[in-house]
Design an enzyme around this catalytic site. Structure first.
Site, mmCIF file in Angstrom:
data_model
loop_
_atom_site.group_PDB
_atom_site.id
_atom_site.type_symbol
_atom_site.label_atom_id
_atom_site.label_comp_id
_atom_site.label_asym_id
_atom_site.label_seq_id
_atom_site.Cartn_x
_atom_site.Cartn_y
_atom_site.Cartn_z
ATOM 1 N N PRO A 79 0.827 -1.212 0.000
ATOM 2 C CA PRO A 79 0.000 0.000 0.000
ATOM 3 C C PRO A 79 0.857 1.256 0.000
ATOM 4 O O PRO A 79 1.872 1.310 0.671
ATOM 5 C CB PRO A 79 -0.789 -0.088 1.306
ATOM 6 C CG PRO A 79 -0.482 -1.389 1.920
ATOM 7 C CD PRO A 79 0.678 -1.989 1.225
ATOM 8 N N GLU A 80 0.453 2.225 -0.770
ATOM 9 C CA GLU A 80 1.132 3.512 -0.784
ATOM 10 C C GLU A 80 0.212 4.539 -0.137
ATOM 11 O O GLU A 80 -0.827 4.185 0.398
ATOM 12 C CB GLU A 80 1.477 3.903 -2.224
ATOM 13 C CG GLU A 80 2.468 2.933 -2.857
ATOM 14 C CD GLU A 80 2.997 3.423 -4.196
ATOM 15 O OE1 GLU A 80 2.975 4.646 -4.432
ATOM 16 O OE2 GLU A 80 3.425 2.591 -4.993
ATOM 17 N N ARG A 108 21.404 16.129 -4.019
ATOM 18 C CA ARG A 108 21.371 14.713 -4.374
ATOM 19 C C ARG A 108 21.815 14.482 -5.813
ATOM 20 O O ARG A 108 21.228 15.033 -6.734
ATOM 21 C CB ARG A 108 19.938 14.174 -4.188
ATOM 22 C CG ARG A 108 19.299 14.556 -2.862
ATOM 23 C CD ARG A 108 19.783 13.680 -1.725
ATOM 24 N NE ARG A 108 19.315 12.328 -1.848
ATOM 25 C CZ ARG A 108 18.341 11.799 -1.090
ATOM 26 N NH1 ARG A 108 17.721 12.515 -0.180
ATOM 27 N NH2 ARG A 108 18.002 10.536 -1.251
ATOM 28 N N ARG A 139 14.116 -1.680 -8.162
ATOM 29 C CA ARG A 139 12.695 -1.451 -8.409
ATOM 30 C C ARG A 139 12.495 -1.174 -9.891
ATOM 31 O O ARG A 139 13.304 -0.491 -10.508
ATOM 32 C CB ARG A 139 12.176 -0.233 -7.593
ATOM 33 C CG ARG A 139 12.528 -0.266 -6.115
ATOM 34 C CD ARG A 139 11.802 -1.336 -5.338
ATOM 35 N NE ARG A 139 10.354 -1.246 -5.450
ATOM 36 C CZ ARG A 139 9.597 -0.501 -4.653
ATOM 37 N NH1 ARG A 139 10.127 0.241 -3.721
ATOM 38 N NH2 ARG A 139 8.285 -0.501 -4.784
#
Ligand SMILES: [Zn+2]
Length: 291
Positions: A2-3, A169, A279
């Protein structure tokens, strides 16, 4: 897994059903979800307490109790809360169709049952057993909250804020967006969808996003999440809302799980899939400018 939209759907379901209810007793069939308490302590903690609110931060469910203490739960892969209203007597027969689901107390994967004083129940089921429930006494610092970044809907999250964070980043933008310390609640499905909608290359180093891209990306993250919440989430494997309904967002997916299908935006290129840090990233190489 679940997100944010799925957790929000569960939280909304819980809000409608358990607020104001007092826990009379609790039956713990499996203590694995209780990661910071043992069965007797958990029972003492929850019995006699009334739920005053249910909130979400990131992918966590935060149950507030009448004495200031709270529970912080995470569904992980397959955790589920199922509410069961007081069953009507035999005269009216069991509720079917629109009524609440009836769940036998010996049904598979049941871990915890909360019995409310009015006769209704809340079941916690978890097939894979990765879900967690932590207890927090009044005034304790919620560790999960301290370690996760703001929700994408919070006011402090602006394009300038995002750009500032991304400046440090060098990693590709897609895995950076999955970092819960940056923004909480985003997972693989919605990040793929938002990057596609904003036409941002998922492999672009995060520090190379410009103002325009950051603005578009944040807008699309919010659009995708809002739409998914409206559709009660995405049912990819076995996500169900609290009343056991499937989400409907999967019908709106543009790239996630669409490898080899023609892109709905440009209509000429097929959707690609490539692994990024274990992913799968789904994207249109044409629309998102991927080499
Ligand atoms: Zn395309």
């Amino acid at each position: 897994m679940p997100e944010l939209p799925e957790v929000e759907t569960v939280v909304r379901g819980l809000k409608q059903t358990i607020i104001g209810k007092t826990v009379e007793s609790v039956k713990i069939l499996d203590e694995k979800p209780l990661i910071n308490s043992k069965v007797p302590e958990f029972s003492r903690f929850i019995e006699g307490r009334r739920f005053t609110d249910v909130l979400r931060f990131g992918k966590y469910i935060h149950f507030l109790l009448d004495n200031g203490s709270s529970l912080v739960a995470h569904l992980r892969m397959t955790g589920k809360y199922i509410y069961q209203d007081v069953l009507l007597g035999t005269e009216a027969g069991p509720r079917t169709e629109a009524g609440p689901p009836t769940l036998p107390e010996n049904s598979a994967h049941l871990r915890i049952i909360f019995y409310f004083t009015d006769g209704s129940k809340l079941f916690y089921k978890d097939m894979r057993r990765f879900g967690t429930i932590k207890i927090y006494r009044d005034g304790a610092v919620i560790e999960e909250k301290a370690r996760t970044g703001p929700d994408p809907f919070e006011k402090i999250v602006t394009p300038a804020w995002l750009l500032e964070k991304l400046k440090k980043r060098k990693q590709a933008i897609k895995p950076v967006l999955l970092d819960q310390k940056l923004l909480s609640g985003l997972g693989n499905i919605y990040v793929c969808e938002a990057l596609f909608k904003a036409q941002v290359n998922p492999f672009l180093p995060a520090d190379r996003l410009d103002e325009n891209m950051a603005e578009k990306l944040l807008a699309e993250i919010r659009n995708v999440l809002r739409l998914a919440i409206k559709k009660n989430g995405t049912t990819i494997s076995d996500f169900r809302s609290i009343d056991e309904k499937s989400g409907e967002f999967q019908a709106m997916l543009q790239v996630y799980g669409k490898e080899g299908e023609i892109c709905r935006k440009c209509g000429s290129v097929t959707i690609s899939r490539r692994k990024q840090e274990q992913r799968s990233t789904y994207y249109c190489s044409y629309c998102q400018g991927v080499d």
